[in-house]
Design a protein around this motif. Structure first.
Motif, PDB file in Angstrom:
ATOM      1  N   PHE A 157       0.795  -1.083   0.027  1.00  0.00           N
ATOM      2  CA  PHE A 157       0.094  -0.089  -0.050  1.00  0.00           C
ATOM      3  C   PHE A 157       0.928   1.239   0.037  1.00  0.00           C
ATOM      4  CE2 PHE A 157      -2.835   3.268   2.057  1.00  0.00           C
ATOM      5  CZ  PHE A 157      -3.702   3.209   1.123  1.00  0.00           C
ATOM      6  N   LYS A 158       0.727   2.076  -0.952  1.00  0.00           N
ATOM      7  CA  LYS A 158       1.711   3.273  -0.993  1.00  0.00           C
ATOM      8  C   LYS A 158       1.708   4.479  -0.059  1.00  0.00           C
ATOM      9  CE  LYS A 158       1.845   2.392  -6.017  1.00  0.00           C
ATOM     10  NZ  LYS A 158       1.582   2.782  -7.527  1.00  0.00           N
ATOM     11  N   ALA A 159       0.362   4.728   0.304  1.00  0.00           N
ATOM     12  CA  ALA A 159       0.276   5.597   1.304  1.00  0.00           C
ATOM     13  C   ALA A 159       0.855   5.271   2.745  1.00  0.00           C
ATOM     14  CB  ALA A 159      -1.201   6.176   1.423  1.00  0.00           C
ATOM     15  N   LYS A 160       1.292   6.472   3.317  1.00  0.00           N
ATOM     16  CA  LYS A 160       1.801   6.074   4.675  1.00  0.00           C
ATOM     17  C   LYS A 160       0.798   5.661   5.865  1.00  0.00           C
ATOM     18  CE  LYS A 160       5.727   8.072   7.309  1.00  0.00           C
ATOM     19  NZ  LYS A 160       6.663   9.137   7.582  1.00  0.00           N
ATOM     20  N   ALA A 161       0.901   4.642   6.398  1.00  0.00           N
ATOM     21  CA  ALA A 161      -0.094   4.510   7.322  1.00  0.00           C
ATOM     22  C   ALA A 161       0.713   3.167   8.374  1.00  0.00           C
ATOM     23  CB  ALA A 161      -1.278   3.798   6.529  1.00  0.00           C
ATOM     24  N   PHE A 162       0.249   3.084   9.399  1.00  0.00           N
ATOM     25  CA  PHE A 162       0.791   2.260  10.490  1.00  0.00           C
ATOM     26  C   PHE A 162      -0.169   1.473  11.191  1.00  0.00           C
ATOM     27  CE2 PHE A 162       3.190   6.183  10.262  1.00  0.00           C
ATOM     28  CZ  PHE A 162       4.392   5.645  10.200  1.00  0.00           C
ATOM     29  N   ASN A 163       0.090  -0.047  11.165  1.00  0.00           N
ATOM     30  CA  ASN A 163      -0.513  -1.008  11.741  1.00  0.00           C
ATOM     31  C   ASN A 163      -0.222  -1.332  13.303  1.00  0.00           C
ATOM     32  OD1 ASN A 163      -1.704  -2.226   9.072  1.00  0.00           O
ATOM     33  ND2 ASN A 163       0.522  -2.838   9.216  1.00  0.00           N
ATOM     34  N   HIS A 164      -1.419  -1.164  14.155  1.00  0.00           N
ATOM     35  CA  HIS A 164      -1.223  -1.149  15.768  1.00  0.00           C
ATOM     36  C   HIS A 164      -2.263  -2.464  15.917  1.00  0.00           C
ATOM     37  CE1 HIS A 164       0.276   3.196  15.755  1.00  0.00           C
ATOM     38  NE2 HIS A 164      -0.775   3.124  14.733  1.00  0.00           N
ATOM     39  N   LEU A 165      -1.102  -3.282  16.386  1.00  0.00           N
ATOM     40  CA  LEU A 165      -1.912  -4.804  16.833  1.00  0.00           C
ATOM     41  C   LEU A 165      -2.950  -4.460  18.188  1.00  0.00           C
ATOM     42  CD1 LEU A 165      -2.170  -7.760  16.544  1.00  0.00           C
ATOM     43  CD2 LEU A 165      -0.272  -8.006  18.108  1.00  0.00           C
ATOM     44  N   LEU A 166      -4.021  -4.792  18.241  1.00  0.00           N
ATOM     45  CA  LEU A 166      -4.780  -4.658  19.381  1.00  0.00           C
ATOM     46  C   LEU A 166      -4.951  -5.707  20.051  1.00  0.00           C
ATOM     47  CD1 LEU A 166      -7.921  -2.796  17.649  1.00  0.00           C
ATOM     48  CD2 LEU A 166      -6.187  -1.617  18.831  1.00  0.00           C
ATOM     49  N   GLY A 167      -4.823  -6.874  19.338  1.00  0.00           N
ATOM     50  CA  GLY A 167      -4.777  -8.131  20.387  1.00  0.00           C
ATOM     51  C   GLY A 167      -4.818  -9.390  19.272  1.00  0.00           C
ATOM     52  N   GLU A 168      -4.658 -10.666  19.769  1.00  0.00           N
ATOM     53  CA  GLU A 168      -4.811 -11.793  19.128  1.00  0.00           C
ATOM     54  C   GLU A 168      -5.760 -12.839  20.015  1.00  0.00           C
ATOM     55  OE1 GLU A 168      -1.443 -13.779  18.099  1.00  0.00           O
ATOM     56  OE2 GLU A 168      -0.199 -13.207  19.637  1.00  0.00           O
ATOM     57  N   SER A 169      -6.621 -13.816  19.335  1.00  0.00           N
ATOM     58  CA  SER A 169      -7.563 -14.567  20.012  1.00  0.00           C
ATOM     59  C   SER A 169      -7.259 -16.200  19.363  1.00  0.00           C
ATOM     60  CB  SER A 169      -8.771 -14.111  19.837  1.00  0.00           C
ATOM     61  OG  SER A 169      -9.850 -15.330  20.238  1.00  0.00           O
ATOM     62  N   PRO A 170      -7.286 -17.141  20.423  1.00  0.00           N
ATOM     63  CA  PRO A 170      -7.256 -18.406  19.564  1.00  0.00           C
ATOM     64  C   PRO A 170      -8.202 -18.775  18.840  1.00  0.00           C
ATOM     65  CG  PRO A 170      -6.626 -18.774  21.907  1.00  0.00           C
ATOM     66  CD  PRO A 170      -7.013 -17.214  21.751  1.00  0.00           C
ATOM     67  N   VAL A 171      -8.293 -19.650  17.941  1.00  0.00           N
ATOM     68  CA  VAL A 171      -9.492 -19.980  17.189  1.00  0.00           C
ATOM     69  C   VAL A 171     -10.180 -21.220  17.449  1.00  0.00           C
ATOM     70  CG1 VAL A 171     -10.321 -20.409  14.637  1.00  0.00           C
ATOM     71  CG2 VAL A 171      -8.616 -18.688  15.122  1.00  0.00           C
ATOM     72  N   LEU A 172     -11.515 -21.168  17.583  1.00  0.00           N
ATOM     73  CA  LEU A 172     -12.027 -22.217  18.069  1.00  0.00           C
ATOM     74  C   LEU A 172     -13.174 -22.865  16.684  1.00  0.00           C
ATOM     75  CD1 LEU A 172     -13.685 -21.173  21.502  1.00  0.00           C
ATOM     76  CD2 LEU A 172     -11.373 -22.246  21.030  1.00  0.00           C
ATOM     77  N   ILE A 173     -13.330 -24.286  16.874  1.00  0.00           N
ATOM     78  CA  ILE A 173     -14.332 -24.920  15.966  1.00  0.00           C
ATOM     79  C   ILE A 173     -15.468 -24.896  16.751  1.00  0.00           C
ATOM     80  CG2 ILE A 173     -14.814 -26.795  14.577  1.00  0.00           C
ATOM     81  CD1 ILE A 173     -12.593 -25.024  13.131  1.00  0.00           C
ATOM     82  N   VAL A 174     -16.809 -24.563  16.339  1.00  0.00           N
ATOM     83  CA  VAL A 174     -17.948 -24.586  16.891  1.00  0.00           C
ATOM     84  C   VAL A 174     -19.197 -25.064  16.103  1.00  0.00           C
ATOM     85  CG1 VAL A 174     -17.518 -22.945  18.495  1.00  0.00           C
ATOM     86  CG2 VAL A 174     -18.722 -22.287  16.623  1.00  0.00           C
TER      87      VAL A 174
END
Length: 303
Positions: A157-174
């Motif tokens: 992506f050419k424009a200047k932008a920044f990724n800020h990680l908010l969090g991560e979660s395990p993945v479940l099968i339901v």
């Protein structure tokens, strides 16, 4: 350095807002030649026409519409600044323009955004859904304050932008109770040739699931693919197939869709990001989202 003349910008803004130079003259109590000359100066500085004739009136050019959006923001912030400094807040809530990537789980999105509405300053949230590339483009021209996404903005992506990680979660099968009774034992090998409802291809979660299926030599029977996570869950509620969710939404998903945990996918997580044009988040509502998310994810999934 080129400096923008804010007096010229203000005259332009009033004319654009009022729809004609005549009405702007009444508001500003200035003569028509004076206002016209000021707008000409602004057009000369920007090297672009801002108005075009439309019948007897004026219409904004494409550049004019962009300049008007910026002017709206600039003078709105100016009014807020004056009110705060004078100790007489206007009482108007702060605006937060959020771009929400359309494949984001709605339960997660609601959790992430809720803290913004609880800050003492008061916030009016304007939420737009769309594809990441379109939202990122709107962010780059200041039409949005932040983009909430399940994937980081790619380096391409050419424009200047920044990724800020908010969090991560395990993945479940339901799945429904009947599917749980059938496929829970010998998980995950029991999932081979089992019915699944999946996100559409190209999404972050779908890529993770496809890689995991391949690594486990599992060949799911795909009963449906969905862009809308809420629609996917609605079909899942009817028992058409199992589906994957972030563990962070397990309780709400169980309550709302009457499904149960079948198993957790080892080594697969879903991540969530706030994308901004700032290296350091500054908007008070976005800071509240980030701080609460990091605290909550760390608390819920601490080992």
């Amino acid at each position: 350095m080129d400096w923008l003349n804010y007096h010229h910008l203000h005259y332009f803004w009033i004319v654009a807002r009022e729809g004609s130079i005549t009405r702007a003259c009444e508001v500003l109590q200035l003569s028509q030649p004076t206002i016209s000359a000021q707008i000409k100066e602004l057009e000369s500085a920007l090297k672009s026409s801002l108005f075009q004739r439309q019948g007897r009136g004026l219409a904004l050019t494409e550049t004019g519409r962009v300049v008007f959006r910026y002017a709206e923001e600039i003078f709105s912030l100016g009014r807020e600044l004056q009110s705060q400094i004078r100790g007489n807040p206007s009482g108007q809530p702060m605006r937060l323009r959020v771009g929400l990537v359309d494949v984001m789980p709605k339960l997660i999105a609601a959790k992430l955004l809720e803290p913004a509405l609880q800050i003492p300053l008061g916030v009016r949230m304007i939420c737009t859904e769309g594809k990441l590339d379109r939202l990122a483009a709107e962010l780059s021209v200041h039409q949005l304050d932040v983009v909430i996404s399940d994937a980081p903005l790619p380096p391409s992506f050419k424009a200047k932008a920044f990724n800020h990680l908010l969090g991560e979660s395990p993945v479940l099968i339901v799945g429904t109770a009947a599917l749980r009774a059938r496929y829970q034992n010998d998980f995950p090998r029991s999932l081979n040739h089992a019915p699944f409802l999946l996100p559409t291809e190209g999404t972050s979660l779908r890529r993770s699931l496809d890689q995991w299926f391949q690594s486990q030599k599992i060949h799911p029977v795909i009963r449906g693919e969905f862009e809308d996570s809420a629609l996917l869950k609605t079909f899942g509620q009817s028992g058409l197939g199992m589906f994957a969710i972030p563990a962070a939404t397990e309780m709400e998903t169980q309550r709302n869709y009457h499904v149960q945990r079948i198993g957790q996918i080892a080594g697969v997580t879903e991540r969530f990001y706030a994308i901004s044009i700032e290296r350091k988040l500054k908007h008070p509502a976005v800071v509240a989202i980030s701080e609460q998310a990091k605290s909550q994810f760390a608390r819920e999934f601490a080992e």
